[in-house]
Design a protein around this motif. Structure first.
Motif, mmCIF file in Angstrom:
data_model
loop_
_atom_site.group_PDB
_atom_site.id
_atom_site.type_symbol
_atom_site.label_atom_id
_atom_site.label_comp_id
_atom_site.label_asym_id
_atom_site.label_seq_id
_atom_site.Cartn_x
_atom_site.Cartn_y
_atom_site.Cartn_z
ATOM 1 N N GLU A 95 0.769 -1.170 -0.263
ATOM 2 C CA GLU A 95 -0.226 -0.053 -0.018
ATOM 3 C C GLU A 95 0.866 1.330 -0.050
ATOM 4 O O GLU A 95 0.476 2.080 -0.897
ATOM 5 N N GLU A 96 1.889 1.087 0.826
ATOM 6 C CA GLU A 96 2.921 2.323 0.748
ATOM 7 C C GLU A 96 3.443 2.712 -0.613
ATOM 8 O O GLU A 96 3.666 3.709 -0.940
ATOM 9 N N LEU A 97 3.790 1.355 -1.388
ATOM 10 C CA LEU A 97 4.549 1.382 -2.548
ATOM 11 C C LEU A 97 3.528 2.150 -3.389
ATOM 12 O O LEU A 97 3.803 2.777 -4.503
ATOM 13 N N ARG A 98 2.305 1.851 -3.174
ATOM 14 C CA ARG A 98 1.051 1.962 -4.295
ATOM 15 C C ARG A 98 1.038 3.422 -4.190
ATOM 16 O O ARG A 98 0.946 4.401 -5.156
ATOM 17 N N ARG A 99 1.129 4.040 -3.011
ATOM 18 C CA ARG A 99 1.022 5.657 -2.831
ATOM 19 C C ARG A 99 2.218 6.227 -3.498
ATOM 20 O O ARG A 99 2.015 7.333 -4.051
ATOM 21 N N GLU A 100 3.377 5.716 -3.404
ATOM 22 C CA GLU A 100 4.474 6.274 -4.229
ATOM 23 C C GLU A 100 4.348 6.396 -5.608
ATOM 24 O O GLU A 100 4.649 7.435 -6.192
ATOM 25 N N VAL A 101 3.657 5.400 -6.123
ATOM 26 C CA VAL A 101 3.353 5.216 -7.374
ATOM 27 C C VAL A 101 2.335 6.252 -8.035
ATOM 28 O O VAL A 101 2.496 6.996 -8.952
ATOM 29 N N ASP A 102 1.322 6.559 -7.123
ATOM 30 C CA ASP A 102 0.268 7.566 -7.310
ATOM 31 C C ASP A 102 0.998 8.965 -7.395
ATOM 32 O O ASP A 102 0.491 9.684 -8.011
ATOM 33 N N CYS A 103 1.976 9.111 -6.871
ATOM 34 C CA CYS A 103 2.840 10.468 -6.763
ATOM 35 C C CYS A 103 3.863 10.605 -7.885
ATOM 36 O O CYS A 103 4.601 11.577 -8.088
ATOM 37 N N GLY A 104 3.772 9.672 -8.743
ATOM 38 C CA GLY A 104 4.642 9.618 -10.044
ATOM 39 C C GLY A 104 5.990 9.060 -9.645
ATOM 40 O O GLY A 104 6.937 9.256 -10.457
ATOM 41 N N ASN A 105 6.288 8.407 -8.537
ATOM 42 C CA ASN A 105 7.642 8.050 -8.279
ATOM 43 C C ASN A 105 7.637 6.491 -8.870
ATOM 44 O O ASN A 105 6.592 5.833 -8.782
ATOM 45 N N ASP A 106 9.121 6.064 -8.785
ATOM 46 C CA ASP A 106 9.089 4.529 -9.249
ATOM 47 C C ASP A 106 9.962 3.741 -7.981
ATOM 48 O O ASP A 106 10.955 3.946 -7.863
ATOM 49 N N PRO A 107 9.450 2.960 -7.294
ATOM 50 C CA PRO A 107 9.872 2.627 -6.233
ATOM 51 C C PRO A 107 11.070 1.646 -6.499
ATOM 52 O O PRO A 107 11.983 1.485 -5.806
ATOM 53 N N LEU A 108 11.004 0.999 -7.608
ATOM 54 C CA LEU A 108 12.089 0.186 -7.855
ATOM 55 C C LEU A 108 13.326 0.975 -8.580
ATOM 56 O O LEU A 108 14.376 0.467 -8.012
ATOM 57 N N GLU A 109 12.891 1.884 -8.932
ATOM 58 C CA GLU A 109 14.053 2.824 -9.552
ATOM 59 C C GLU A 109 14.816 3.380 -8.193
ATOM 60 O O GLU A 109 15.848 3.344 -7.942
ATOM 61 N N ILE A 110 13.942 3.864 -7.185
ATOM 62 C CA ILE A 110 14.393 4.343 -5.969
ATOM 63 C C ILE A 110 15.487 3.200 -5.188
ATOM 64 O O ILE A 110 16.317 3.643 -4.525
ATOM 65 N N ARG A 111 14.737 2.056 -5.198
ATOM 66 C CA ARG A 111 15.648 0.906 -4.434
ATOM 67 C C ARG A 111 16.851 0.755 -5.167
ATOM 68 O O ARG A 111 17.897 0.452 -4.270
ATOM 69 N N ASP A 112 16.738 0.692 -6.447
ATOM 70 C CA ASP A 112 18.107 0.356 -7.132
ATOM 71 C C ASP A 112 19.084 1.327 -6.910
ATOM 72 O O ASP A 112 20.184 1.209 -6.792
ATOM 73 N N ALA A 113 18.613 2.758 -6.775
ATOM 74 C CA ALA A 113 19.601 3.856 -6.533
ATOM 75 C C ALA A 113 20.126 3.440 -5.179
ATOM 76 O O ALA A 113 21.335 4.107 -4.884
ATOM 77 N N ALA A 114 19.126 3.297 -4.363
ATOM 78 C CA ALA A 114 19.674 3.052 -2.745
ATOM 79 C C ALA A 114 20.710 1.952 -2.802
ATOM 80 O O ALA A 114 21.780 2.256 -1.967
ATOM 81 N N LEU A 115 20.530 1.141 -3.700
ATOM 82 C CA LEU A 115 21.601 -0.020 -3.523
ATOM 83 C C LEU A 115 22.789 0.273 -4.215
ATOM 84 O O LEU A 115 23.907 -0.222 -3.738
ATOM 85 N N LYS A 116 22.842 1.174 -5.089
ATOM 86 C CA LYS A 116 23.970 1.474 -5.732
ATOM 87 C C LYS A 116 24.587 2.984 -5.283
ATOM 88 O O LYS A 116 25.922 3.198 -5.688
ATOM 89 N N ALA A 117 24.136 3.431 -4.080
ATOM 90 C CA ALA A 117 24.543 4.719 -3.680
ATOM 91 C C ALA A 117 25.993 4.392 -3.051
ATOM 92 O O ALA A 117 26.114 3.306 -2.359
ATOM 93 N N PRO A 118 26.872 5.476 -3.208
ATOM 94 C CA PRO A 118 28.365 5.266 -2.661
ATOM 95 C C PRO A 118 28.294 5.042 -1.323
ATOM 96 O O PRO A 118 27.460 5.647 -0.371
ATOM 97 N N THR A 119 29.464 4.465 -0.863
ATOM 98 C CA THR A 119 29.656 4.243 0.614
ATOM 99 C C THR A 119 30.654 5.064 1.166
ATOM 100 O O THR A 119 31.483 5.603 0.202
ATOM 101 N N VAL A 120 31.042 5.015 2.259
ATOM 102 C CA VAL A 120 32.161 5.750 2.805
ATOM 103 C C VAL A 120 33.588 5.043 2.275
ATOM 104 O O VAL A 120 34.393 5.842 1.640
ATOM 105 N N HIS A 121 33.566 3.653 1.853
ATOM 106 C CA HIS A 121 34.873 3.347 1.413
ATOM 107 C C HIS A 121 34.964 3.761 -0.211
ATOM 108 O O HIS A 121 35.986 3.816 -0.697
ATOM 109 N N ASP A 122 33.965 3.723 -0.703
ATOM 110 C CA ASP A 122 33.835 4.345 -2.163
ATOM 111 C C ASP A 122 34.262 5.976 -2.264
ATOM 112 O O ASP A 122 35.196 6.237 -2.810
#
Length: 412
Positions: A95-122
């Motif tokens: 339901e939370e993800l559905r609300r994100e979609v209704d706002c024009g966001n792509d939850p999968l894209e957001i998740r992928d970006a978070a997974l690829k976000a640089p770390t302190v080691h990067d």
């Protein structure tokens, strides 16, 4: 989540007809009773929440998923595996993800970006590649040591976007227990690194800003005239010792030891009276041109006759000396010098300039300071000369004071 699941999630999901059949209210009983297909996978969709369903693979693994359309694309996102996720928990997340979609966001894209976000080691790796080479050799060694022994063991895997003030403050307090001054230097390094991360669009804030530094007491150790005499006497007894000559050079020039280690003959003019230090060897990374005394010129002439190396103070291999710690300890012991660091020779040079009437701008120019506040630490050494000046003014004022009324009447 398996790599196969992630791969499935990232592809466009276009089988819209499949979402229109095989629909039933998902409950714990239904989920437990779903059987695995003979091959591949199948999805049981929920009749109340559009796109919400449970995927079952041929191996019997179950996971909650959500199908949705955003920006004209059909997408599938895996919420989590069953029974790690309950039906109720997965439904609320869907339901939370559905609300994100209704706002024009792509939850999968957001998740992928978070997974690829640089770390302190990067950040460390990019800092080493792009910024570290701009610093002096000594600073590079210090930075690498703080990164590898203090910062990375604690924060290496932390995403930069998730890093907080509390993380930085806690690390500072931990290091402060055994090395309070080094803890301050570490935070300064973190602030610089995070500023670079801001510039590279890796994070939006600097979580190290606001960490309160430990109090530091500035050392003000200057050699007395007697201590200088004793030090020079023991150096004179080691005239053929290159490291001892380098220490004598430090005393008579006030330069930093790294500048002395890297001193080359092409940095001096023909008659060895002016030293032009290249930006690569100075702390401020700026060219520093400074005259040297006749004593230094004589020292350089002797060194030039004694070596064929490009470096003024070279070892047996022709490469520059890298450390004179043992020689310094021996000289201090023989000269009976207590609590004196090699860097205190630089302070002594400045104190001699100040006590002999040289101005702060002159001292700053001799030492290669780029900021006046750095030289200002020697201002108190002018107290004697300033006190004398104040007395001169007072005497002049009193000599011009008008005679009192009583003195005038006596003359009448």
């Amino acid at each position: 989540m398996t790599g196969h699941q992630m791969s499935t999630d990232c592809q466009n999901y276009t089988d819209t007809k499949r979402t229109q059949r095989n629909v039933i209210r998902l409950t714990d009983k239904v989920v437990k009773g779903l059987l695995a297909p003979e091959k591949g996978s199948k999805v049981q969709y929920d009749d109340a929440l559009k796109g919400f369903g449970l995927r079952v693979t041929a191996t019997g693994k179950k996971a909650f998923i959500l199908n949705y359309r955003v920006k004209g694309r059909e997408r599938r996102l895996t919420i989590g595996g069953y029974p790690e996720w309950t039906v109720l928990g997965a439904r609320k997340k869907a339901e939370e993800l559905r609300r994100e979609v209704d706002c024009g966001n792509d939850p999968l894209e957001i998740r992928d970006a978070a997974l690829k976000a640089p770390t302190v080691h990067d950040l460390f790796e990019r800092y080493v590649r792009e910024h570290l080479p701009t610093k002096s050799e000594r600073s590079q060694v210090d930075d690498l040591s703080m990164w590898t022994t203090k910062i990375l063991p604690v924060l290496a895997r932390k995403k930069l976007v998730d890093l907080t003030f509390t993380d930085c403050d806690a690390l500072h307090r931990a290091v402060s227990k055994t090395a309070p001054v080094q803890a301050n230097r570490m935070v300064a390094l973190m602030r610089k690194s995070f500023n670079l991360a801001n510039r590279w669009d890796w994070m939006q804030t600097n979580p190290a800003v606001g960490v309160r530094f430990n109090p530091e007491v500035k050392r003000e150790r200057y050699l007395t005239h007697d201590e200088i005499s004793r030090l020079l006497a023991v150096i004179e007894g080691r005239m053929d010792d290159t490291s001892a000559e380098l220490i004598r050079f430090l005393l008579f020039t006030g330069c930093r030891r790294g500048e002395a280690f890297q001193a080359q003959w092409d940095q001096f003019n023909a008659d060895l009276t002016v030293w032009t230090k290249p930006a690569s060897t100075t702390k401020q990374r700026k060219l520093h041109r400074v005259p040297v005394s006749s004593v230094v010129t004589a020292l350089l002439e002797a060194r030039r006759r004694a070596t064929t190396s490009d470096y003024v103070f070279a070892g047996k291999t022709g490469q520059p000396l890298r450390d004179v710690k043992k020689t310094w300890q021996t000289l201090c012991r023989n000269a009976d010098l207590v609590d004196v660091r090699l860097h205190d020779l630089r302070h002594t040079f400045a104190s001699l300039l100040a006590s002999n009437g040289q101005t702060l701008p002159t001292i700053g120019a001799m030492l290669g300071h780029s900021q006046t506040q750095t030289t200002a630490r020697y201002a108190h050494l002018f107290d004697d000369s300033l006190a004398n000046a104040a007395e001169i003014v007072a005497e002049r004022v009193q000599s011009r004071q008008p005679k009192t009324m009583s003195d005038s009447r006596l003359k009448r």
